[in-house]
Design an enzyme around this catalytic site. Structure first.
Site, short mmCIF file in Angstrom:
data_model
loop_
_atom_site.label_atom_id
_atom_site.label_comp_id
_atom_site.label_asym_id
_atom_site.label_seq_id
_atom_site.Cartn_x
_atom_site.Cartn_y
_atom_site.Cartn_z
N GLU A 190 8.08 10.48 9.42
CA GLU A 190 6.83 11.25 9.37
C GLU A 190 5.60 10.37 9.17
O GLU A 190 4.54 10.63 9.75
CB GLU A 190 6.91 12.28 8.23
N GLY B 255 -3.74 5.06 4.41
CA GLY B 255 -4.06 5.02 2.98
C GLY B 255 -2.80 5.25 2.17
O GLY B 255 -1.85 5.87 2.63
N GLU C 274 -8.68 -4.89 10.17
CA GLU C 274 -7.89 -6.07 9.79
C GLU C 274 -8.62 -7.35 10.23
O GLU C 274 -9.43 -7.32 11.17
CB GLU C 274 -6.55 -6.06 10.55
N LYS D 80 2.19 4.79 18.45
CA LYS D 80 2.26 6.14 17.88
C LYS D 80 2.49 7.19 18.97
O LYS D 80 3.26 8.13 18.79
CB LYS D 80 0.99 6.43 17.10
N THR E 283 0.83 -1.22 0.00
CA THR E 283 0.00 0.00 0.00
C THR E 283 0.86 1.26 0.00
O THR E 283 0.71 2.13 -0.85
CB THR E 283 -0.91 -0.03 1.25
N GLY F 274 -0.38 8.98 9.42
CA GLY F 274 -0.38 8.81 7.97
C GLY F 274 0.09 10.06 7.26
O GLY F 274 1.24 10.48 7.40
N LYS G 49 5.86 2.33 12.71
CA LYS G 49 5.76 2.77 14.13
C LYS G 49 6.08 1.63 15.08
O LYS G 49 6.59 1.84 16.18
CB LYS G 49 4.39 3.35 14.46
P1 NAP Z 1 1.66 -3.96 2.83
O1 NAP Z 1 0.61 -3.41 1.90
O2 NAP Z 1 1.41 -5.26 3.49
O3 NAP Z 1 3.02 -4.06 1.99
C1 NAP Z 1 4.17 -4.65 2.49
C2 NAP Z 1 5.19 -4.76 1.35
O4 NAP Z 1 6.42 -5.23 1.88
C3 NAP Z 1 4.79 -5.72 0.24
O5 NAP Z 1 5.21 -5.20 -1.01
C4 NAP Z 1 5.56 -6.99 0.58
O6 NAP Z 1 5.95 -7.73 -0.58
C5 NAP Z 1 6.80 -6.43 1.23
N1 NAP Z 1 7.33 -7.33 2.26
C6 NAP Z 1 6.83 -7.56 3.50
N2 NAP Z 1 7.59 -8.42 4.17
C7 NAP Z 1 8.60 -8.75 3.35
C8 NAP Z 1 9.73 -9.60 3.47
N3 NAP Z 1 9.94 -10.29 4.58
N4 NAP Z 1 10.56 -9.68 2.42
C9 NAP Z 1 10.34 -8.99 1.30
N5 NAP Z 1 9.30 -8.15 1.12
C10 NAP Z 1 8.44 -8.04 2.13
O7 NAP Z 1 1.99 -2.93 3.97
P2 NAP Z 1 1.63 -1.36 4.02
O8 NAP Z 1 0.20 -1.20 4.39
O9 NAP Z 1 2.13 -0.68 2.81
O10 NAP Z 1 2.46 -0.91 5.31
C11 NAP Z 1 3.85 -0.73 5.27
C12 NAP Z 1 4.31 0.01 6.52
O11 NAP Z 1 3.72 1.28 6.54
C13 NAP Z 1 3.93 -0.66 7.86
O12 NAP Z 1 4.97 -0.47 8.78
C14 NAP Z 1 2.70 0.10 8.27
O13 NAP Z 1 2.52 0.11 9.69
C15 NAP Z 1 3.05 1.48 7.78
N6 NAP Z 1 1.88 2.34 7.54
C16 NAP Z 1 0.90 1.91 6.73
C17 NAP Z 1 -0.19 2.73 6.48
C18 NAP Z 1 -1.28 2.30 5.55
O14 NAP Z 1 -2.22 3.07 5.33
N7 NAP Z 1 -1.24 1.12 4.95
C19 NAP Z 1 -0.28 3.99 7.14
C20 NAP Z 1 0.77 4.38 7.96
C21 NAP Z 1 1.84 3.56 8.16
P3 NAP Z 1 4.85 -8.38 -1.58
O15 NAP Z 1 4.19 -7.21 -2.24
O16 NAP Z 1 5.64 -9.18 -2.53
O17 NAP Z 1 3.92 -9.15 -0.70
#
Ligand code: NAP
Length: 434
Positions: free
Chosen positions: A126, A305, A187, A202, A12, A131, A102
């Site tokens: 940041e 997001g 989730e 956070k 994401t 977000g 975080k």
């Molecule tokens: P996500 O959609 O699950 O994406 C995770 C990505 O990392 C995927 O591309 C995955 O690969 C890759 N990945 C995970 N573990 C891996 C490993 N062991 N080896 C290689 N690649 C790996 O997660 P996200 O929602 O983007 O969140 C990422 C971070 O941002 C988290 O720390 C989350 O707390 C933070 N965050 C997220 C949001 C939000 O709105 N989503 C908001 C604020 C902060 P594949 O694509 O191949 O599966």
């Protein structure tokens, strides 16, 4: 291209980040000098939402953090491991790091920032709180000239969405959680959100920046929203409050001597409807900072997001690129962008907290019940702001009490005494009032 990015994760946030970096037109011109150089993922076969050469992708994330060409490692993969180890390895290899994680920063910030300071690299975060809302940089910079009195936030979109729907629809927590899961707002395993753990992560970061010391995550009092009932939401509404999951860090002013304590806590809270945080609904986040002499400042926006979070990630990349471009000496980290905390903040025990409480009692409908409640509260210096007998449930009467400001320890002692009264059947809810 001047600056090469090694992106760990293309989910994401990683996708949103790549989309901004690959489409710099109309944004800050420095973005044109930033190149997505390598991208680490778990699976090479997954369809991707952003157009980029397949040759950029690798499953060997270690090769990215050790690649001599990479200037900035952007960790948006999530989870504790291998994210923590990869961040540390990137730092050891002289890379600047931008992270949205975080969970890693609130647990391993000490280790990570110590390593970063020794290596002379930046670790920027940041996106880890709120977000897309820029709150970390203001706390580090513009607000840092103030003595901060409190930081109070709605920092978890899932719980705010559930509580907002409970408020508008009158439904119970478990029904609305199940629906939120179906709609993708919660989730499959909602524990980190509904138990307040994500908000505590956070707040550990926000409090550390606002109050200038490290925070031990297990010392943050943390209570989730699963026990908030439709009945409490309805009574709160009648009394002029709305129930929100608040993350609060607070220190009385004038700032006490070093070593004295700070309150840091996460719990569902009755917020007066006139308070600026009462109107933050749905998945939105807001963080209210109060300081001297600035007074109140509130940050509001999308707390999650792809696009909003990526905006925060790229703003950190831009900051680092700007410093490097202006000839920033890596050995002398910019004091407003690096983290120099050495000491841990002392966190006050909850018994010492002074706050108002809301409590709901089920009582046997006998004369003098309210008088007995009042006497027990009085025995422990708890004075009452309002007492309302709200309804009858079969044999039981329901009484809702709101206290004046009271020491939490005294309030708890009063409740212990009240539980022994033969007229009291149960105390289904106890909530703090802002
Ligand atoms: P996500 O959609 O699950 O994406 C995770 C990505 O990392 C995927 O591309 C995955 O690969 C890759 N990945 C995970 N573990 C891996 C490993 N062991 N080896 C290689 N690649 C790996 O997660 P996200 O929602 O983007 O969140 C990422 C971070 O941002 C988290 O720390 C989350 O707390 C933070 N965050 C997220 C949001 C939000 O709105 N989503 C908001 C604020 C902060 P594949 O694509 O191949 O599966």
């Amino acid at each position: 291209m001047a600056f090469k990015i090694g992106l760990l994760g293309l989910g994401t946030v990683g996708t949103g980040t790549a989309q901004i970096l690959l489409d710099p037109q109309g944004r800050h011109p420095l973005l044109q000098e930033i190149e997505v150089y390598r991208v680490g993922v778990r699976s090479l076969d997954k369809p991707r939402l952003v157009e980029m050469s397949e040759s950029l992708l690798t499953t060997d994330l270690e090769s990215i953090v050790t690649d001599p060409h990479v200037d900035i490692v952007v960790e948006v993969m999530g989870g504790l491991e291998p994210a923590r180890s990869l961040i540390l390895k990137a730092i050891a290899n002289g890379k600047h790091v931008v992270t949205a994680n975080k969970a890693v920063i609130s647990r391993y910030g000490d280790e990570i920032f110590t390593a970063a300071n020794q290596a002379g690299v930046y670790v920027m975060l940041e996106a880890a709180v709120g977000g897309g809302i820029p709150v970390i940089q203001p706390l580090k910079q513009a607000l840092s000239v103030n003595r901060i009195h409190s930081v109070t936030g709605i920092v978890n979109g899932t719980t705010n969405y559930i509580l907002s729907r409970m408020q508008t629809e009158g439904g119970e927590f478990s029904e609305i959680l199940a629906d939120a899961q179906q709609l993708g707002y919660a989730e499959a395993d909602p524990t980190a959100d509904v138990d307040g753990l994500d908000a505590a992560d956070k707040m550990a970061i926000l409090a550390s920046l606002a109050f200038g010391g490290r925070i031990k995550l297990p010392e943050i009092y943390c209570e989730g929203i699963s026990k908030v009932s439709a009945a409490d939401i309805a009574y709160a509404e009648k009394l002029g409050f709305t129930i929100k999951l608040l993350a609060i860090a607070k220190q009385d002013l004038p700032a006490p001597e070093k070593g004295t304590s700070l309150q840091v806590r996460v719990h569902p809270t009755l917020v007066p409807k006139t308070h600026p945080l009462a109107s933050i609904s749905g998945v939105y986040n807001a963080i209210l900072v109060e300081g001297e002499p600035i007074g109140q400042v509130m940050f509001y926006g999308r707390g999650a997001g792809s696009g909003p979070t990526a905006s925060a990630v790229v703003s950190d990349i831009l900051n680092i690129a700007a410093i490097l471009k202006s000839g920033g000496d890596a050995a002398k980290l910019h004091p407003l962008l690096s983290c120099s905390h050495q000491d841990y903040c002392a966190i006050a025990p909850m018994e010492e907290l002074v706050t108002r409480f809301y409590a709901r009692f089920l009582t046997r409908d006998r004369p003098g019940v309210i008088g007995k409640l009042g006497t027990s509260f009085g025995n422990h210096q708890v004075s009452l702001e309002s007492v309302v007998q709200t309804g009858i449930h079969g044999e039981l009467a329901e009484i809702v009490v709101v206290t004046h400001d009271v020491r939490e320890g005294n309030f708890r002692q009063a409740l212990d005494e009240i539980r022994t009264l033969d007229t009291i059947d149960s105390i289904p809810s106890i909530l703090r009032v802002l």
